[in-house]
Enzyme design. Structure first.
Site, PDB file in Angstrom:
ATOM      1  N   ASP A   8       2.338  -4.812  -1.728  1.00  0.00           N
ATOM      2  CA  ASP A   8       0.877  -4.613  -2.169  1.00  0.00           C
ATOM      3  C   ASP A   8       0.617  -5.346  -3.404  1.00  0.00           C
ATOM      4  OD1 ASP A   8      -1.743  -4.033  -1.710  1.00  0.00           O
ATOM      5  OD2 ASP A   8      -1.555  -2.033  -1.832  1.00  0.00           O
ATOM      6  N   GLU A  10      -2.048  -4.198  -6.114  1.00  0.00           N
ATOM      7  CA  GLU A  10      -2.571  -3.521  -7.203  1.00  0.00           C
ATOM      8  C   GLU A  10      -1.375  -2.766  -8.258  1.00  0.00           C
ATOM      9  OE1 GLU A  10      -5.747  -3.570  -3.887  1.00  0.00           O
ATOM     10  OE2 GLU A  10      -3.345  -3.162  -3.828  1.00  0.00           O
ATOM     11  N   HIS A  60      -1.459  -7.154   0.873  1.00  0.00           N
ATOM     12  CA  HIS A  60      -2.548  -6.889   0.361  1.00  0.00           C
ATOM     13  C   HIS A  60      -3.940  -7.644   0.908  1.00  0.00           C
ATOM     14  CE1 HIS A  60      -5.304  -6.560  -3.211  1.00  0.00           C
ATOM     15  NE2 HIS A  60      -5.577  -7.885  -3.132  1.00  0.00           N
ATOM     16  N   HIS A 104      -0.245   1.640  -4.971  1.00  0.00           N
ATOM     17  CA  HIS A 104      -0.865   2.390  -6.060  1.00  0.00           C
ATOM     18  C   HIS A 104      -1.355   3.803  -5.617  1.00  0.00           C
ATOM     19  CE1 HIS A 104      -4.008   1.683  -3.062  1.00  0.00           C
ATOM     20  NE2 HIS A 104      -3.263   0.497  -2.721  1.00  0.00           N
ATOM     21  N   HIS A 116      -7.319   3.805  -4.463  1.00  0.00           N
ATOM     22  CA  HIS A 116      -8.073   3.727  -3.330  1.00  0.00           C
ATOM     23  C   HIS A 116      -7.118   4.113  -2.148  1.00  0.00           C
ATOM     24  CE1 HIS A 116      -6.415  -0.108  -3.106  1.00  0.00           C
ATOM     25  NE2 HIS A 116      -6.505  -0.293  -2.060  1.00  0.00           N
ATOM     26  N   GLU A 135      -1.746   5.491   0.577  1.00  0.00           N
ATOM     27  CA  GLU A 135      -0.995   4.442   1.577  1.00  0.00           C
ATOM     28  C   GLU A 135       0.448   4.648   1.656  1.00  0.00           C
ATOM     29  OE1 GLU A 135      -2.345   0.543   0.015  1.00  0.00           O
ATOM     30  OE2 GLU A 135      -4.611   1.436   0.278  1.00  0.00           O
TER      31      GLU A 135
END
Length: 272
Positions: A8, A10, A60, A104, A116, A135
């Site tokens: 990802d 972030e 991402h 994240h 998020h 996630e």
């Protein structure tokens, strides 16, 4: 030894500002280079410690951020959309371990950088069998379905704490400390690189000791949306039950079937 990496953006070292993770930003070309750099640190350490095959899944946004011409040529890359398994596309029972890079914290985490859960515009929280997951925890269930352990997760210090709670005793590479949603104290680059070397070496040496996240019996996923209309739209899918105005519940004894149903609810609910 075959290792799967889900990358990802972030949680990548050096990223914290709003524009750092968006293709529309002037910063994107620079920050995607940082994403590539960190991925290559992981690949290098894996091959150095005995990996024979590494598969990288770009995880991402539109999932086409990693520049393949710059990727360590020993690794293969899954890029683009549509991906049935999303952030876990390519995983199966042939892998010996999984790494999550640049991840994240979940939605609602105090001061978590870019916090998020799958879609900040759509999802308020996700609960699986009574436990709220981000996630990392959700994706660990996909790996667990195939009997594959989660070895290492990298991101900020908030994520490092959450993965212990969501997955178990996995290794954490902390690349930055969260100050606020769009502000980070980035650890010196040499220290981050050293973490990739030492922690991956430890993980490979102890690969059989890491947790495999599995579920037995009926599995229930509660998805709470940001708006009532999103939950209403998701109920157009057969088998989706509305628990309250913003929350739906889906159930199955098969995690992969449930994960795909969750993906459908996410897409349909967020289509307004």
């Amino acid at each position: 030894m075959k290792i799967f990496i889900s990358v990802d953006m972030e949680g990548i070292w050096g990223l914290s500002a709003k524009g750092h993770v968006s293709k529309e930003s002037n910063e994107y070309s620079r920050t995607r280079s940082l994403m590539l750099q960190e991925t290559n640190w992981a690949i290098e350490a894996l091959f150095k410690n005995g990996a024979t095959e590494v598969v990288v899944n770009d995880s991402h946004d539109s999932m086409d951020n990693i520049m393949i011409e710059g990727l360590d040529p020993r690794a293969s890359l899954i890029t683009g959309q549509f991906k049935p398994f999303s952030m876990m596309e390519g995983i199966d029972e042939t892998f010996d371990g999984v790494m999550f890079i640049g991840y994240h914290s979940r939605m609602g985490t105090e001061n978590g950088i870019y916090n998020h859960t799958y879609s900040g515009k759509t999802i308020e929280k996700i609960i699986i069998n009574g436990k709220e997951l981000g996630e990392a925890g959700i994706n660990a269930g996909v790996a667990g379905y195939y009997g594959v352990p989660i070895l290492v997760v990298s991101g900020d210090d908030k994520l490092a704490l959450q993965i212990k709670e969501e997955i178990g005793d996995v290794e954490a590479i902390v690349v930055k400390k969260a100050i606020s949603r769009f502000c980070a104290h980035n650890i010196p680059m040499n220290s981050v690189k050293e973490q990739y070397c030492s922690i991956i070496e430890k993980a490979i040496k102890n690969i059989t000791q890491y947790p495999v996240l599995t579920y037995e019996g009926e599995i229930n996923i509660e998805v709470t949306y940001n708006m009532e209309i999103m939950a209403e739209q998701a109920t157009l899918i057969p088998g989706v039950i509305r628990k309250n105005p913003k929350t739906i519940v889906i159930s199955s004894s098969d995690y992969i079937s449930l994960f795909k149903l969750f993906r459908g609810c996410l897409i349909l609910g967020g289509s307004i």
